[in-house]
Design an enzyme around this catalytic site. Structure first.
Site, mmCIF file in Angstrom:
data_model
loop_
_atom_site.group_PDB
_atom_site.id
_atom_site.type_symbol
_atom_site.label_atom_id
_atom_site.label_comp_id
_atom_site.label_asym_id
_atom_site.label_seq_id
_atom_site.Cartn_x
_atom_site.Cartn_y
_atom_site.Cartn_z
ATOM 1 N N THR A 145 -12.731 -4.733 12.659
ATOM 2 C CA THR A 145 -13.356 -5.970 13.175
ATOM 3 C C THR A 145 -14.865 -5.948 12.969
ATOM 4 O O THR A 145 -15.466 -6.987 12.698
ATOM 5 C CB THR A 145 -13.019 -6.211 14.663
ATOM 6 N N ARG A 166 -2.292 -9.605 12.455
ATOM 7 C CA ARG A 166 -0.860 -9.421 12.653
ATOM 8 C C ARG A 166 -0.467 -8.704 13.940
ATOM 9 O O ARG A 166 0.719 -8.529 14.196
ATOM 10 C CB ARG A 166 -0.254 -8.706 11.451
ATOM 11 N N VAL A 180 -4.389 -3.458 5.960
ATOM 12 C CA VAL A 180 -4.080 -3.669 4.541
ATOM 13 C C VAL A 180 -5.356 -3.918 3.744
ATOM 14 O O VAL A 180 -5.305 -4.350 2.594
ATOM 15 C CB VAL A 180 -3.106 -4.867 4.356
ATOM 16 N N HIS A 221 1.532 -0.826 6.249
ATOM 17 C CA HIS A 221 1.824 -2.240 5.987
ATOM 18 C C HIS A 221 1.419 -2.661 4.579
ATOM 19 O O HIS A 221 1.265 -3.846 4.311
ATOM 20 C CB HIS A 221 1.141 -3.124 7.044
ATOM 21 N N CYS A 247 5.082 -13.734 -11.949
ATOM 22 C CA CYS A 247 4.949 -12.402 -12.552
ATOM 23 C C CYS A 247 4.794 -12.535 -14.064
ATOM 24 O O CYS A 247 5.550 -13.266 -14.709
ATOM 25 C CB CYS A 247 6.190 -11.581 -12.210
ATOM 26 N N CYS A 291 8.135 -10.732 -15.777
ATOM 27 C CA CYS A 291 9.497 -11.286 -15.726
ATOM 28 C C CYS A 291 9.561 -12.721 -15.232
ATOM 29 O O CYS A 291 10.641 -13.313 -15.194
ATOM 30 C CB CYS A 291 10.389 -10.394 -14.858
ATOM 31 N N THR A 348 -6.085 0.436 17.701
ATOM 32 C CA THR A 348 -4.709 -0.062 17.720
ATOM 33 C C THR A 348 -4.240 -0.155 19.172
ATOM 34 O O THR A 348 -4.540 0.714 19.980
ATOM 35 C CB THR A 348 -3.750 0.825 16.892
ATOM 36 N N ILE A 406 -15.883 1.087 18.843
ATOM 37 C CA ILE A 406 -15.396 2.035 17.839
ATOM 38 C C ILE A 406 -16.503 2.477 16.881
ATOM 39 O O ILE A 406 -16.563 3.639 16.476
ATOM 40 C CB ILE A 406 -14.219 1.399 17.064
HETATM 41 ZN ZN LIG Z 1 8.413 -9.334 -12.328
#
Ligand SMILES: [Zn+2]
Length: 262
Positions: free
Chosen positions: A28, A36, A105, A123, A156, A159, A197, A240
């Site tokens: 933060t 989340r 993340v 995560h 992607c 593919c 946390t 912190i």
């Molecule tokens: Zn793909």
């Protein structure tokens, strides 16, 4: 991929293995809000939560279009590591065996200089995208450049499948390999520091209990009480950004190589 497991020779030399579980609170100060957590932004806004919920995302191109716009404007891209991230990297450089298990993340531990192999991202990471069909990974920056160039929902390039952020969305399982390594670290460490946390999201929170059950000292650094405070040797409520650097400095001094009579 290099394993952040716990079989390294360092532990056999009697050095203190420090495990650090970090949550939203450590970032933060870097300008990244809690998205989340139980009281996070996504949980308070059902429309926003859909953007990061796997079934909605896969079923609805409009949800994906809005999701890419949200990623494009994420606070993460401008964020810099703060004093707490830097202190963790400094502890590692000082020679203390450190493993970070993070619920974040944002990749800020690595940006602060902590080697990627020392970080377990429970995560996933927002800095990569992954194909939901062929599982090819590539940098988020490349996908966002395609969004900027006019692709509302870039597929992607390998593919043609649906791309998503390489984060664990609501409705997705945690990677069992990553979780297994986190449990191994919790069992092997001598000090377990939970920082920023609330210890309310499982299975991450249970790592604190596993560490204590296996003889580790638990230290909780968080603004608010957590369900694991009673198990903790110390609970630190100070900010912190100042509390963690001070704590890790003490730890490095006490647990430095050679300080245990070796
Ligand atoms: Zn793909």
């Amino acid at each position: 991929m290099a394993s952040p497991g716990v079989s390294g020779a360092a532990y056999a030399r009697g050095m203190t293995l420090v495990a650090i579980l970090s949550g939203a609170g450590i970032s933060t100060d870097s300008g990244i809000p809690d998205y989340r957590g139980p009281k996070g932004l996504w949980r308070k806004d059902p429309e926003a939560e859909k953007l990061v919920t796997y079934d909605f995302y896969m079923a609805d191109p409009e949800i994906r279009r809005r999701s890419w716009q949200m990623r494009r404007t994420s606070a993460t891209w401008a964020a810099e590591p703060n004093a707490a991230h830097r202190a963790v990297a400094e502890l590692e450089r000082s020679g203390t065996p450190v493993r970070v298990i993070t619920q974040n993340v944002d990749g800020l531990h690595q940006l602060a200089g902590l080697p990627a192999r020392k970080v377990l991202e429970l995560h996933g990471t927002a800095r990569e995208v992954v194909c939901t069909r062929c599982h090819a990974r590539s940098p988020m920056a490349g996908a966002l450049a395609r969004v900027e160039a006019g692709e509302a929902d870039p597929p992607c390039t390998v593919c043609g499948g649906i791309l998503k952020s390489a984060t664990v969305m609501f409705g997705e399982r945690l990677d069992p390999v990553v979780l297994g390594e986190a449990v191994s670290i919790a069992k092997a460490c001598e000090v377990f520091i939970a920082v920023g946390t609330t210890l309310q999201v499982q299975p991450a929170a249970s790592l604190a209990g596993i560490a204590v059950d296996n003889g580790a000292r638990l230290i909780v650094v968080n603004a608010e009480p957590t369900p694991y405070d009673e198990l903790a040797e110390a609970t630190i409520r100070e900010p912190i950004g100042t509390a963690l650097p001070a704590l890790l400095k003490r730890l490095a001094a006490d647990g430095a190589p050679g300080a245990e009579g070796s």
